[in-house]
Design a protein around this motif. Structure first.
Motif, PDB file in Angstrom:
ATOM      1  N   MET A  40     -52.957  26.590 -21.431  1.00  0.00           N
ATOM      2  CA  MET A  40     -51.905  26.688 -20.427  1.00  0.00           C
ATOM      3  C   MET A  40     -52.536  27.073 -19.094  1.00  0.00           C
ATOM      4  N   SER A  41     -52.081  26.470 -18.013  1.00  0.00           N
ATOM      5  CA  SER A  41     -52.594  26.829 -16.698  1.00  0.00           C
ATOM      6  C   SER A  41     -51.737  27.942 -16.128  1.00  0.00           C
ATOM      7  N   SER A  42     -52.225  28.555 -15.070  1.00  0.00           N
ATOM      8  CA  SER A  42     -51.471  29.635 -14.436  1.00  0.00           C
ATOM      9  C   SER A  42     -50.372  29.083 -13.540  1.00  0.00           C
ATOM     10  N   GLN A  43     -50.368  27.760 -13.334  1.00  0.00           N
ATOM     11  CA  GLN A  43     -49.314  27.137 -12.544  1.00  0.00           C
ATOM     12  C   GLN A  43     -48.011  27.191 -13.323  1.00  0.00           C
ATOM     13  N   SER A  44     -46.926  26.810 -12.673  1.00  0.00           N
ATOM     14  CA  SER A  44     -45.637  26.839 -13.357  1.00  0.00           C
ATOM     15  C   SER A  44     -45.675  25.946 -14.591  1.00  0.00           C
ATOM     16  N   ILE A  45     -45.176  26.457 -15.681  1.00  0.00           N
ATOM     17  CA  ILE A  45     -45.196  25.742 -16.953  1.00  0.00           C
ATOM     18  C   ILE A  45     -43.913  24.942 -17.084  1.00  0.00           C
ATOM     19  N   ARG A  46     -44.073  23.628 -17.171  1.00  0.00           N
ATOM     20  CA  ARG A  46     -42.920  22.751 -17.351  1.00  0.00           C
ATOM     21  C   ARG A  46     -43.087  22.003 -18.651  1.00  0.00           C
ATOM     22  N   PRO A  47     -42.043  21.992 -19.488  1.00  0.00           N
ATOM     23  CA  PRO A  47     -42.156  21.260 -20.750  1.00  0.00           C
ATOM     24  C   PRO A  47     -42.199  19.758 -20.501  1.00  0.00           C
ATOM     25  N   ALA A  48     -42.779  19.046 -21.452  1.00  0.00           N
ATOM     26  CA  ALA A  48     -42.808  17.586 -21.393  1.00  0.00           C
ATOM     27  C   ALA A  48     -41.377  17.055 -21.477  1.00  0.00           C
ATOM     28  N   PRO A  49     -41.121  15.866 -20.924  1.00  0.00           N
ATOM     29  CA  PRO A  49     -39.777  15.281 -21.010  1.00  0.00           C
ATOM     30  C   PRO A  49     -39.346  15.097 -22.465  1.00  0.00           C
ATOM     31  N   LEU A  50     -38.079  15.282 -22.727  1.00  0.00           N
ATOM     32  CA  LEU A  50     -37.514  15.117 -24.068  1.00  0.00           C
ATOM     33  C   LEU A  50     -36.769  13.793 -24.135  1.00  0.00           C
ATOM     34  N   VAL A  51     -37.125  12.958 -25.110  1.00  0.00           N
ATOM     35  CA  VAL A  51     -36.491  11.656 -25.301  1.00  0.00           C
ATOM     36  C   VAL A  51     -35.960  11.600 -26.731  1.00  0.00           C
ATOM     37  N   GLU A  52     -34.706  11.220 -26.882  1.00  0.00           N
ATOM     38  CA  GLU A  52     -34.121  11.072 -28.219  1.00  0.00           C
ATOM     39  C   GLU A  52     -34.705   9.831 -28.893  1.00  0.00           C
ATOM     40  N   SER A  53     -35.016   9.934 -30.169  1.00  0.00           N
ATOM     41  CA  SER A  53     -35.573   8.790 -30.900  1.00  0.00           C
ATOM     42  C   SER A  53     -34.592   7.618 -30.908  1.00  0.00           C
ATOM     43  N   THR A  54     -33.301   7.903 -30.919  1.00  0.00           N
ATOM     44  CA  THR A  54     -32.303   6.826 -30.908  1.00  0.00           C
ATOM     45  C   THR A  54     -32.385   6.020 -29.610  1.00  0.00           C
ATOM     46  N   ASP A  55     -32.771   6.680 -28.496  1.00  0.00           N
ATOM     47  CA  ASP A  55     -32.935   5.963 -27.237  1.00  0.00           C
ATOM     48  C   ASP A  55     -34.144   5.036 -27.297  1.00  0.00           C
ATOM     49  N   LEU A  56     -35.182   5.439 -28.003  1.00  0.00           N
ATOM     50  CA  LEU A  56     -36.373   4.593 -28.141  1.00  0.00           C
ATOM     51  C   LEU A  56     -36.136   3.441 -29.115  1.00  0.00           C
ATOM     52  N   LEU A  57     -35.521   3.739 -30.245  1.00  0.00           N
ATOM     53  CA  LEU A  57     -35.345   2.740 -31.305  1.00  0.00           C
ATOM     54  C   LEU A  57     -34.182   1.790 -31.042  1.00  0.00           C
ATOM     55  N   GLY A  99     -31.205   1.371 -32.283  1.00  0.00           N
ATOM     56  CA  GLY A  99     -30.582   0.776 -33.458  1.00  0.00           C
ATOM     57  C   GLY A  99     -31.534   0.042 -34.382  1.00  0.00           C
ATOM     58  N   SER A 100     -32.778  -0.077 -33.999  1.00  0.00           N
ATOM     59  CA  SER A 100     -33.785  -0.748 -34.820  1.00  0.00           C
ATOM     60  C   SER A 100     -34.563   0.286 -35.621  1.00  0.00           C
ATOM     61  N   LYS A 101     -35.270  -0.152 -36.635  1.00  0.00           N
ATOM     62  CA  LYS A 101     -36.119   0.747 -37.422  1.00  0.00           C
ATOM     63  C   LYS A 101     -37.513   0.872 -36.827  1.00  0.00           C
ATOM     64  N   THR A 102     -37.920  -0.103 -35.989  1.00  0.00           N
ATOM     65  CA  THR A 102     -39.269  -0.143 -35.446  1.00  0.00           C
ATOM     66  C   THR A 102     -39.233  -0.539 -33.977  1.00  0.00           C
ATOM     67  N   VAL A 103     -40.131   0.062 -33.195  1.00  0.00           N
ATOM     68  CA  VAL A 103     -40.273  -0.307 -31.786  1.00  0.00           C
ATOM     69  C   VAL A 103     -41.763  -0.333 -31.453  1.00  0.00           C
ATOM     70  N   GLY A 104     -42.150  -1.301 -30.623  1.00  0.00           N
ATOM     71  CA  GLY A 104     -43.534  -1.379 -30.168  1.00  0.00           C
ATOM     72  C   GLY A 104     -43.706  -0.565 -28.899  1.00  0.00           C
ATOM     73  N   ILE A 105     -44.856   0.099 -28.775  1.00  0.00           N
ATOM     74  CA  ILE A 105     -45.167   0.904 -27.597  1.00  0.00           C
ATOM     75  C   ILE A 105     -46.555   0.498 -27.104  1.00  0.00           C
ATOM     76  N   MET A 106     -46.633   0.049 -25.862  1.00  0.00           N
ATOM     77  CA  MET A 106     -47.932  -0.263 -25.258  1.00  0.00           C
ATOM     78  C   MET A 106     -48.465   1.010 -24.623  1.00  0.00           C
ATOM     79  N   HIS A 107     -49.721   1.360 -24.946  1.00  0.00           N
ATOM     80  CA  HIS A 107     -50.357   2.553 -24.397  1.00  0.00           C
ATOM     81  C   HIS A 107     -51.824   2.255 -24.144  1.00  0.00           C
ATOM     82  N   ASN A 108     -52.232   2.339 -22.880  1.00  0.00           N
ATOM     83  CA  ASN A 108     -53.626   2.070 -22.488  1.00  0.00           C
ATOM     84  C   ASN A 108     -54.142   0.739 -23.030  1.00  0.00           C
TER      85      ASN A 108
END
Length: 70
Positions: A24-41, A43-52
């Motif tokens: 943890m840094s001494s700067q202000s601590i902000r939590p990572a964004p929260l995303v509901e899995s239902t928003d990602l999926l 209604g589907s069982k699988t979703v593709g995610i492109m990363h790097n």
């Protein structure tokens, strides 16, 4: 790990530090964004995610767990 684990404590964990140092840094601590899995999926069982430039698959299991595979 504490018995009462909530979204804030998980999303502000040092492992999510953007600097990659894992501390943890001494700067202000902000939590990572929260995303509901239902928003990602969406209604589907699988979703593709492109990363790097690589394709990952996020899959919901029959037991309600999530699996992320490359």
């Amino acid at each position: 790990m504490p018995a009462t684990l909530n979204a804030f404590s998980v999303l502000s964990h040092p492992s999510l530090d953007q600097s990659g140092s894992g501390t943890m840094s001494s700067q202000s601590i902000r939590p990572a964004p929260l995303v509901e899995s239902t928003d990602l999926l969406r209604g589907s069982k699988t979703v593709g995610i492109m990363h790097n430039g690589s394709l990952y698959r996020l899959q919901a299991t029959k037991l309600g767990k999530l699996i992320l595979t490359k």
